[in-house]
Design a protein around this motif. Sequence first.
Motif, PDB file in Angstrom:
ATOM      1  N   THR A 161       0.828  -1.121  -0.074  1.00  0.00           N
ATOM      2  CA  THR A 161       0.156   0.136   0.202  1.00  0.00           C
ATOM      3  C   THR A 161       1.010   1.325  -0.074  1.00  0.00           C
ATOM      4  O   THR A 161       0.486   2.293   0.288  1.00  0.00           O
ATOM      5  N   GLY A 162       2.139   1.373  -0.113  1.00  0.00           N
ATOM      6  CA  GLY A 162       2.917   2.094  -0.575  1.00  0.00           C
ATOM      7  C   GLY A 162       3.687   2.791   0.766  1.00  0.00           C
ATOM      8  O   GLY A 162       4.084   1.784   1.546  1.00  0.00           O
ATOM      9  N   TRP A 163       4.312   3.735   1.007  1.00  0.00           N
ATOM     10  CA  TRP A 163       5.325   4.254   1.804  1.00  0.00           C
ATOM     11  C   TRP A 163       4.874   4.874   3.088  1.00  0.00           C
ATOM     12  O   TRP A 163       5.633   4.903   4.062  1.00  0.00           O
ATOM     13  N   ASP A 164       3.507   5.349   3.380  1.00  0.00           N
ATOM     14  CA  ASP A 164       2.820   5.722   4.491  1.00  0.00           C
ATOM     15  C   ASP A 164       2.686   4.602   5.491  1.00  0.00           C
ATOM     16  O   ASP A 164       1.579   4.289   5.622  1.00  0.00           O
ATOM     17  N   ALA A 165       3.570   4.280   6.333  1.00  0.00           N
ATOM     18  CA  ALA A 165       3.472   3.110   7.200  1.00  0.00           C
ATOM     19  C   ALA A 165       4.502   3.494   8.205  1.00  0.00           C
ATOM     20  O   ALA A 165       5.647   3.872   7.590  1.00  0.00           O
ATOM     21  N   PRO A 166       4.524   2.650   9.252  1.00  0.00           N
ATOM     22  CA  PRO A 166       5.545   2.816  10.325  1.00  0.00           C
ATOM     23  C   PRO A 166       6.712   2.107   9.930  1.00  0.00           C
ATOM     24  O   PRO A 166       6.664   1.186   8.844  1.00  0.00           O
ATOM     25  N   VAL A 167       7.813   2.338  10.315  1.00  0.00           N
ATOM     26  CA  VAL A 167       9.076   1.748   9.996  1.00  0.00           C
ATOM     27  C   VAL A 167      10.063   1.620  11.111  1.00  0.00           C
ATOM     28  O   VAL A 167      10.358   2.509  11.565  1.00  0.00           O
ATOM     29  N   ALA A 168      10.710   0.440  11.291  1.00  0.00           N
ATOM     30  CA  ALA A 168      11.631   0.227  12.356  1.00  0.00           C
ATOM     31  C   ALA A 168      13.096   0.170  11.692  1.00  0.00           C
ATOM     32  O   ALA A 168      13.162  -0.603  10.792  1.00  0.00           O
ATOM     33  N   VAL A 169      14.094   1.007  12.089  1.00  0.00           N
ATOM     34  CA  VAL A 169      15.422   0.931  11.310  1.00  0.00           C
ATOM     35  C   VAL A 169      16.458   0.957  12.463  1.00  0.00           C
ATOM     36  O   VAL A 169      16.310   1.084  13.678  1.00  0.00           O
ATOM     37  N   VAL A 170      17.491   0.237  11.979  1.00  0.00           N
ATOM     38  CA  VAL A 170      18.857   0.220  12.688  1.00  0.00           C
ATOM     39  C   VAL A 170      19.785   1.224  12.116  1.00  0.00           C
ATOM     40  O   VAL A 170      19.966   1.603  11.336  1.00  0.00           O
ATOM     41  N   ALA A 171      20.307   1.889  13.399  1.00  0.00           N
ATOM     42  CA  ALA A 171      21.126   3.034  13.101  1.00  0.00           C
ATOM     43  C   ALA A 171      22.372   3.095  13.997  1.00  0.00           C
ATOM     44  O   ALA A 171      22.447   2.529  15.025  1.00  0.00           O
ATOM     45  N   ARG A 172      23.346   3.443  13.121  1.00  0.00           N
ATOM     46  CA  ARG A 172      24.639   3.381  14.254  1.00  0.00           C
ATOM     47  C   ARG A 172      24.707   4.411  15.154  1.00  0.00           C
ATOM     48  O   ARG A 172      24.222   5.689  15.020  1.00  0.00           O
ATOM     49  N   THR A 173      25.105   3.964  16.301  1.00  0.00           N
ATOM     50  CA  THR A 173      24.907   4.964  17.433  1.00  0.00           C
ATOM     51  C   THR A 173      26.607   5.096  18.116  1.00  0.00           C
ATOM     52  O   THR A 173      26.542   5.759  19.244  1.00  0.00           O
ATOM     53  N   GLY A 174      27.558   4.463  17.642  1.00  0.00           N
ATOM     54  CA  GLY A 174      28.558   4.514  18.228  1.00  0.00           C
ATOM     55  C   GLY A 174      29.289   5.866  17.222  1.00  0.00           C
ATOM     56  O   GLY A 174      28.767   6.308  16.262  1.00  0.00           O
ATOM     57  N   SER A 175      30.326   6.260  17.994  1.00  0.00           N
ATOM     58  CA  SER A 175      30.955   7.589  17.357  1.00  0.00           C
ATOM     59  C   SER A 175      31.862   7.462  16.225  1.00  0.00           C
ATOM     60  O   SER A 175      31.956   8.253  15.332  1.00  0.00           O
ATOM     61  N   ALA A 176      32.378   6.131  16.385  1.00  0.00           N
ATOM     62  CA  ALA A 176      33.633   6.022  14.994  1.00  0.00           C
ATOM     63  C   ALA A 176      32.991   5.234  14.032  1.00  0.00           C
ATOM     64  O   ALA A 176      32.008   4.279  14.051  1.00  0.00           O
ATOM     65  N   LEU A 177      33.412   5.541  12.759  1.00  0.00           N
ATOM     66  CA  LEU A 177      32.850   4.708  11.628  1.00  0.00           C
ATOM     67  C   LEU A 177      33.475   3.316  11.849  1.00  0.00           C
ATOM     68  O   LEU A 177      34.446   3.026  12.247  1.00  0.00           O
ATOM     69  N   GLY A 178      32.589   2.631  11.475  1.00  0.00           N
ATOM     70  CA  GLY A 178      32.965   1.053  11.703  1.00  0.00           C
ATOM     71  C   GLY A 178      32.472   0.511  13.086  1.00  0.00           C
ATOM     72  O   GLY A 178      32.654  -0.872  13.457  1.00  0.00           O
ATOM     73  N   SER A 179      31.944   1.271  14.095  1.00  0.00           N
ATOM     74  CA  SER A 179      31.558   0.991  15.430  1.00  0.00           C
ATOM     75  C   SER A 179      30.508  -0.222  15.016  1.00  0.00           C
ATOM     76  O   SER A 179      29.574  -0.126  14.472  1.00  0.00           O
ATOM     77  N   THR A 180      30.372  -1.098  16.256  1.00  0.00           N
ATOM     78  CA  THR A 180      29.455  -1.896  16.203  1.00  0.00           C
ATOM     79  C   THR A 180      28.341  -1.651  17.273  1.00  0.00           C
ATOM     80  O   THR A 180      27.704  -2.597  17.553  1.00  0.00           O
ATOM     81  N   LYS A 181      28.285  -0.391  17.561  1.00  0.00           N
ATOM     82  CA  LYS A 181      27.149  -0.026  18.451  1.00  0.00           C
ATOM     83  C   LYS A 181      26.025   0.425  17.613  1.00  0.00           C
ATOM     84  O   LYS A 181      26.211   1.313  16.842  1.00  0.00           O
ATOM     85  N   TYR A 182      24.848  -0.104  17.646  1.00  0.00           N
ATOM     86  CA  TYR A 182      23.783   0.201  16.989  1.00  0.00           C
ATOM     87  C   TYR A 182      22.511   0.225  17.783  1.00  0.00           C
ATOM     88  O   TYR A 182      22.532  -0.370  18.819  1.00  0.00           O
TER      89      TYR A 182
END
Length: 543
Positions: A161-182
């Motif tokens: 039904t398109g894009w107007d719907a909830p979505v759960a996303v995974v985001a990096r929350t560590g400060s360094a590029l390549g961090s394994t904190k998400y």
Amino acid sequence: MTSTATLQPAEVESALGDAADAHNPFSFDAVIGADEAAVPLPGASELLKAINWSAELVPRIHGGRLSTTDRLVQLLRPLFRRDATVGLGAGIAPLLSSSLVWSSGDPSQQEPLAKTMLVNRLPLASYGEPDSQLAGSELVARRYGDELALEGSRPAVSGLTGWDAPVAVVARTGSALGSTKYSVLLLPHGQTPPAPRQHTGVRGLRFGDLDLGEQRQDAQLVGGFNGGIELARTALAVTRTTLAGATVGLLDTQLRAAVESAQRRQRLPYVRSALAGAFVDLLVLDCLATVAGRALHLMPGRPASYLDAVDRLAVVLARDVIAALDGVLGIEAHRRDGRYAIFQKHRRDLQAAPLVATGGARRRSALIPELPGGASERDSPDPATLFGLGEPLPDLDFAHLARARASPGDPLAAITAELLPGDLLASYGDQLATGVRQVQARSRTLPPRDRTPLATPDSFALAGRYAVLVAAASCIGVWRHNQRGFVQDPAWLTAALHRLVQRLGESTPSLPADVENRVMTELLARHRDRQAFDLAACHLGSG
């Protein structure tokens, strides 16, 4: 229909109607027409609302009907037999997103999402490994007091039904590029990507990068800050295992088309060998996916052992089935119209990899730490419960799955548990048992570096052998603990182990003619009687 009413696979099959009836809005002709127009199957959303499909993706503790992976897979197979676009858009995609929330263990977030889904507003799916470092699609979240600020984008796929719907996303929350904190974030509304795109398969769905740089107020943290990896692993384990099982439905349609096209050529040796081999590979995939799904309920600390085997072999088995059937159908396998046009449509749908891509070396190395240094029976459930297709399961506990620590149990135990009957089966059992000992011996000597994404090619190959052995153990266990119908026939197990031993690179004697004849007899009988080609062998109705 209320959310507590029980939906049966036969009801889904009946709602879809006769696939061969040109007047049926959900026929193969209609599916092909929607694919050519690159739109979702018209009327599919309304049909799913009529059977209250969304309740199947909400756990029972939150008012839905989601109980076990076994049941969900059986409900998805009719959708995948008919149109993978519907199965992915209304089943796998929202399952991937919602599983992140079900795994968090926070009722204050789970209950609102459950209410939203139970009124048929299914979430979008943000796909890709959280640690894959996809170029240009890295999403970063920073916390400023009680406020979350997002920067970047994340690949996603729309629902029906398109894009107007909830979505759960995974985001990096560590400060360094390549961090394994998400961390996992729940957004109440998706947004149309600036450049949505379609793939060669599942053309009714749209893929694109959600640009979330302006999302400051509505992002809600799911679970703990920096706790996203465990939630993501749980969601991927459930989703990929379910998808592998559902894909059996798509392969069922492919095999049915090939059998139909070969009605006058069934005595040709190549045709018989190709059809019988495809049938056996389908059963192997069903065994592996079914046991992997049951393990999520019974062995929550050991999902990686089965998930990596599913990831490695599901694509290979599906590819080999399609390749074999290509030769049976000939030019008909490539036509976009005519009686067998659904074959090329389903084949392209199998290539819709972004939703289920296994990522880079970090993801492909997931099984290496699980490689067994020796047999272990600790924390292993009763084999009859793990392999028995009719044995009851507890409801899937997403939160427990996310919290569970790695278990030392060994999925290969079924291979060495007892001798297989008959000279040929026993010889295959001996070869597999030797393979188990070789994998265990090699695993004991792996240096620490070879249990990381920096592992040598030999270590990745070792993990591949282990995956084949897990599939063999699944087949043996299913055969031993389900003495009913064709599942109890040693012919299919003989053919399955024959093919799996060959995948290990070992030499095998020629498969006896009576084994192939028995497999072909069952295949043709199921085609004649409109029975599914999977372990369940349910009746498919008219078509």
